[in-house]
Design an enzyme around this catalytic site. Structure first.
Site, PDB file in Angstrom:
ATOM      1  N   HIS A 112       0.326  11.362   1.614  1.00  0.00           N
ATOM      2  CA  HIS A 112       0.432  11.115   3.055  1.00  0.00           C
ATOM      3  C   HIS A 112       0.321  12.392   3.883  1.00  0.00           C
ATOM      4  O   HIS A 112       0.107  12.329   5.096  1.00  0.00           O
ATOM      5  CB  HIS A 112       1.719  10.351   3.382  1.00  0.00           C
ATOM      6  CG  HIS A 112       2.972  11.162   3.317  1.00  0.00           C
ATOM      7  ND1 HIS A 112       3.825  11.139   2.239  1.00  0.00           N
ATOM      8  CD2 HIS A 112       3.537  12.008   4.213  1.00  0.00           C
ATOM      9  CE1 HIS A 112       4.861  11.928   2.480  1.00  0.00           C
ATOM     10  NE2 HIS A 112       4.706  12.468   3.669  1.00  0.00           N
ATOM     11  N   ASP A 142       1.842   8.342  -4.124  1.00  0.00           N
ATOM     12  CA  ASP A 142       1.869   9.294  -3.008  1.00  0.00           C
ATOM     13  C   ASP A 142       1.683  10.727  -3.496  1.00  0.00           C
ATOM     14  O   ASP A 142       2.336  11.652  -3.023  1.00  0.00           O
ATOM     15  CB  ASP A 142       3.177   9.164  -2.217  1.00  0.00           C
ATOM     16  CG  ASP A 142       3.103   9.860  -0.857  1.00  0.00           C
ATOM     17  OD1 ASP A 142       1.983  10.044  -0.342  1.00  0.00           O
ATOM     18  OD2 ASP A 142       4.160  10.237  -0.328  1.00  0.00           O
ATOM     19  N   GLY A 213       7.877  17.755   7.351  1.00  0.00           N
ATOM     20  CA  GLY A 213       7.346  19.072   6.994  1.00  0.00           C
ATOM     21  C   GLY A 213       7.724  19.474   5.587  1.00  0.00           C
ATOM     22  O   GLY A 213       7.056  20.292   4.958  1.00  0.00           O
ATOM     23  N   SER A 215       7.692  17.280   3.219  1.00  0.00           N
ATOM     24  CA  SER A 215       6.901  16.389   2.360  1.00  0.00           C
ATOM     25  C   SER A 215       5.894  17.176   1.537  1.00  0.00           C
ATOM     26  O   SER A 215       5.152  18.005   2.066  1.00  0.00           O
ATOM     27  CB  SER A 215       6.162  15.359   3.218  1.00  0.00           C
ATOM     28  OG  SER A 215       7.057  14.446   3.791  1.00  0.00           O
ATOM     29  N   LEU A 271       0.501  -5.930 -16.506  1.00  0.00           N
ATOM     30  CA  LEU A 271       0.737  -7.134 -17.289  1.00  0.00           C
ATOM     31  C   LEU A 271       0.098  -8.371 -16.683  1.00  0.00           C
ATOM     32  O   LEU A 271      -0.269  -9.305 -17.385  1.00  0.00           O
ATOM     33  CB  LEU A 271       2.237  -7.387 -17.462  1.00  0.00           C
ATOM     34  CG  LEU A 271       2.997  -6.540 -18.473  1.00  0.00           C
ATOM     35  CD1 LEU A 271       4.447  -6.992 -18.540  1.00  0.00           C
ATOM     36  CD2 LEU A 271       2.355  -6.607 -19.844  1.00  0.00           C
ATOM     37  N   GLY A 272       0.003  -8.408 -15.353  1.00  0.00           N
ATOM     38  CA  GLY A 272      -0.504  -9.606 -14.704  1.00  0.00           C
ATOM     39  C   GLY A 272       0.549 -10.680 -14.553  1.00  0.00           C
ATOM     40  O   GLY A 272       0.309 -11.859 -14.830  1.00  0.00           O
ATOM     41  N   VAL A 273       1.740 -10.259 -14.105  1.00  0.00           N
ATOM     42  CA  VAL A 273       2.820 -11.210 -13.839  1.00  0.00           C
ATOM     43  C   VAL A 273       3.465 -10.888 -12.500  1.00  0.00           C
ATOM     44  O   VAL A 273       3.405  -9.759 -12.023  1.00  0.00           O
ATOM     45  CB  VAL A 273       3.918 -11.165 -14.941  1.00  0.00           C
ATOM     46  CG1 VAL A 273       3.380 -11.634 -16.268  1.00  0.00           C
ATOM     47  CG2 VAL A 273       4.541  -9.777 -15.057  1.00  0.00           C
ATOM     48  N   ILE A 275       7.242 -10.960 -10.902  1.00  0.00           N
ATOM     49  CA  ILE A 275       8.600 -10.969 -11.443  1.00  0.00           C
ATOM     50  C   ILE A 275       9.618 -10.969 -10.310  1.00  0.00           C
ATOM     51  O   ILE A 275       9.297 -10.673  -9.153  1.00  0.00           O
ATOM     52  CB  ILE A 275       8.844  -9.744 -12.350  1.00  0.00           C
ATOM     53  CG1 ILE A 275       8.589  -8.441 -11.580  1.00  0.00           C
ATOM     54  CG2 ILE A 275       7.998  -9.835 -13.604  1.00  0.00           C
ATOM     55  CD1 ILE A 275       8.949  -7.187 -12.352  1.00  0.00           C
TER      56      ILE A 275
END
EC number: 3.4.21.107
Length: 474
Positions: A112, A142, A213, A215, A271-273, A275
């Site tokens: 960012h 990030d 600043g 960051s 995983l393609g779930v 939760i």
């Protein structure tokens, strides 16, 4: 008598002085750490051309003002008719921090800090400035990797964030509000923190004073090793420090940096779930001894989990032997795995424990791709016990919602359904840990539900699945 009192006061004073001296001796001295580490900490500034919303000759020169005040004044001055249709631009600037990780000029910072920048400048401690090349970014963590053309640069020592202990001292160096090389210190408040908007970073929480600043700046342990990248703060509307700061673990950041250096992008496991957290009532409903794990609310068709036999209602308790205590632990553990690798999932299904082996997939690179991966007629039947009227799913509804079974709520009357917030249009796929094959099976299961015990229900609303619990009094 006076002599005795004076003597007592002297002894008390000596004891207090000794306690104070001991307390002072127990506090760490950061001077040596700062002297050695500071040369590798840099200031990062960016320039970006943005549309000039003012476009008005009557507006005075506002470029010297901070952005928050400049935007306030721009909104306050009306546009002149003569300026309509003009596409003017102005130059926006931002400030942040970073640190050099190699002598040949690789620099780590936050995504960012440099996002959408047209020009990135790195200022070294000797105040020399170098234009930086953006090697790559990873918005999900990030993290951004920069490269400056120079040699024999001072570089930080990389530590292990996995070795951090709650309560140990840490130090931040950065440029809050543009004040270069400001040093603040505190302790590690917690590790493995999950934030609502971040699923793949187990943040380090500290009470180190971090402000705008800071960051992208480094977080050091007492050995002078970088253990994190200062990234976020929890604040009120003031935007100032409130005692809650969050840093990206250096273990995560360096893995990202190495992938960016090698290929310009980051791949992570998936995983393609969908939760959700396991609360006390859900734990009781699924036969768990205590609330723990990640409850599978949705399994994406043809995804890694579906191919491995994972089912809705399974509770994942471990990954390769590492416990999943909170549901947020699962994305952290899977995300660090390479696509194509094998993961052993410890699962509870219907009260029984089992192990499933899944071949980890690659997390889709964009939110659009992720959304794309997550993509009945008949008479109404009424359950007076639940206070809900349901009907069969049409073929079009099944296709749109990507479900094979379930019923759609057509009406909610008084009773448990109203109390738990069911609405017409909701789709119920499971009740009491049992899949709903039809409207008739829903009525039958509802009639046999036990009283005075937590019962789970899986509901799809606007394509999103979740489990809710309720109790029947009779």
């Amino acid at each position: 008598m006076l002599f005795r009192n004076t003597r007592s006061l002297l002894i008390a004073g000596i004891l207090l002085s000794g306690v104070a001296a001991q307390a002072q001796a127990d506090l760490p001295d950061f001077t040596s750490l700062v002297e050695k580490a500071s040369p590798a900490v840099v200031n990062i500034s960016t320039r970006q051309k943005v549309a000039d919303r003012s476009a008005n000759q009557l507006i005075p020169d506002l470029e010297g003002l901070p952005p928050i005040f400049r935007e306030f004044f721009e909104r306050g001055f009306p546009r002149s008719p003569s300026d309509s249709g003009k596409n003017r631009q102005r130059e926006a600037q931002s400030l942040g921090s970073g640190f050099i990780i190699s002598e040949d000029g690789y620099v780590l910072t936050n995504n960012h800090v440099v996002a959408d920048a047209d020009e990135i400048t790195v200022r070294l401690p000797d105040r020399s400035e170098l234009t930086a090349k953006l090697v790559g970014t990873d918005p999900r963590t990030d993290v951004a990797l920069l490269k400056i053309e120079s040699k024999n640069l001072p570089a930080v020592k990389i530590g292990k964030s996995s070795d951090l202990k709650v309560g140990e001292w840490v130090v931040a160096i950065g440029s809050p509000f543009g004040f270069d090389h400001s040093v603040t210190a505190g302790i590690v408040s917690a590790t493995g923190r999950s934030l609502p908007s971040e699923n793949y970073v187990p943040f380090i929480q500290t009470d180190v004073a971090i402000n705008p600043g800071n960051s992208g700046g480094p977080l050091f342990n007492l050995k002078g090793e970088v253990v994190g990248i200062n990234s976020q703060i929890f604040t009120t509307r003031t935007g100032g420090f409130m005692g809650l700061s969050f840093a990206i673990p250096i273990d995560v950041a360096m893995d990202v940096a190495n992938q960016l250096k090698a290929g310009g992008k980051v791949s992570r496991g998936w995983l393609g779930v969908a939760i959700q957290e396991v609360n006390k009532d859900l734990a009781e409903s699924f036969g768990l001894e205590r609330p723990a794990g990640a409850l599978v609310a949705q399994v994406m068709e043809d995804g890694p989990a579906a191919k491995a036999g994972l089912k809705v209602g399974d509770v994942i308790l471990s990954v390769n032997g590492k416990p999943v205590v909170m549901s947020a632990d699962l994305p952290h553990l899977i995300g660090t795995m390479k696509p194509g690798s094998k993961a052993e999932l410890g699962v509870v299904r219907g009260g029984d424990r089992k192990t499933l082996t899944v071949t980890v997939g690659a997390l889709p690179e964009t939110d659009e791709e992720l959304l794309a991966a997550n993509k009945g007629s008949g008479s109404d039947l009424n359950s007076s016990r639940l206070g809900v009227r349901v009907s069969e799913l049409s073929a079009e509804q099944k296709k749109t919602l990507d479900v094979q079974t379930g019923v759609v709520v057509s009406e909610v009357t008084n009773g448990p359904a109203a109390l738990i917030g069911l609405r017409p249009g909701d789709v119920i796929t499971h009740l009491g840990n049992q899949p709903i094959e039809s409207a008739r099976s829903f009525i039958k299961i509802a009639a046999e539900l036990p009283a005075n015990r937590s019962v789970s229900m899986r509901v799809l609303r606007q394509g999103r699945a979740s489990f809710i619990t309720f109790r029947l009094t009779e």
